[in-house]
Motif scaffolding. Structure first.
Motif, short mmCIF file in Angstrom:
data_model
loop_
_atom_site.label_atom_id
_atom_site.label_comp_id
_atom_site.label_asym_id
_atom_site.label_seq_id
_atom_site.Cartn_x
_atom_site.Cartn_y
_atom_site.Cartn_z
N ASP A 112 0.78 -1.16 -0.04
CA ASP A 112 -0.11 0.00 0.19
C ASP A 112 0.44 0.91 0.42
O ASP A 112 1.49 1.52 1.10
N ALA A 113 0.85 1.76 -1.32
CA ALA A 113 1.60 3.22 -1.49
C ALA A 113 1.02 4.42 -0.49
O ALA A 113 0.17 4.49 0.09
N SER A 114 2.25 5.37 -0.17
CA SER A 114 1.83 6.30 0.53
C SER A 114 2.98 7.50 0.06
O SER A 114 3.48 7.67 -0.36
N GLY A 115 1.87 8.28 0.68
CA GLY A 115 3.16 10.05 0.42
C GLY A 115 2.94 9.92 -1.22
O GLY A 115 1.59 9.91 -2.40
N PHE A 116 4.50 10.68 -1.93
CA PHE A 116 4.19 10.13 -3.37
C PHE A 116 3.78 9.46 -4.34
O PHE A 116 3.43 8.97 -4.76
N TYR A 117 4.17 7.83 -3.23
CA TYR A 117 4.09 7.02 -3.94
C TYR A 117 2.48 6.90 -4.72
O TYR A 117 2.08 6.24 -5.13
N ARG A 118 1.50 7.39 -3.40
CA ARG A 118 0.09 7.16 -3.17
C ARG A 118 -0.63 8.09 -5.01
O ARG A 118 -0.92 7.69 -5.21
#
Length: 144
Positions: A112-118
């Motif tokens: 589950d990506a977060s921050g920039f990767y979301r």
């Protein structure tokens, strides 16, 4: 994200798994990894369940430092690791099965990506899949 890629490698599963499960080879065949280091040994010593490998990688032009802990280590068929530090939760599974032409090698990445990767989410899965295919191609080239 849940991405998987497979490839038949014309080498016995024991040989493929021995190379792929050795963290010292990570930077040779895994896309983006520049460095891998065994930072915590398994309770019985060396690499196995409970061991932790710290990796430095580059993805989408950004440096990522993360730590993977071994949760399943069943040579020559499976290595499963989960992130315990890094920019987002990740679960990586390598499987190696006998195939009439050698080994069916499969890599599965869940996370589950977060921050920039979301924000980059819509392009993440296709890029990860492409990288996994390259990983398997490079793995075959390293041991073939």
């Amino acid at each position: 994200m849940d991405v998987e890629a497979s490839r038949v490698i014309a080498v016995a599963p024991e040989r493929v798994a021995a190379y792929a499960m050795d963290w010292r080879n990570d930077a040779r065949w895994t896309q983006g990894i520049r460095n891998a280091e065994l930072t915590t040994e398994a309770p019985g010593g060396g690499f196995g369940v409970g061991a932790e490998v710290t990796r430095t990688a580059y993805f989408l032009g950004r440096r990522i430092d993360y730590v993977l802990r071994v949760v399943t280590h069943e040579p020559p068929s499976m290595l499963e690791m989960t992130s315990v530090a890094g920019p987002f939760p990740m679960h990586v599974t390598y499987t190696f099965a006998a195939h009439p032409q050698g080994t069916l090698a499969t890599i599965r990445v869940r996370g589950d990506a977060s921050g920039f990767y979301r924000v980059a989410g819509p392009v993440m899965a296709p890029l990860v899949r492409r990288n996994l295919r390259k990983d398997l191609r490079d793995l075959a080239g390293q041991i073939g």
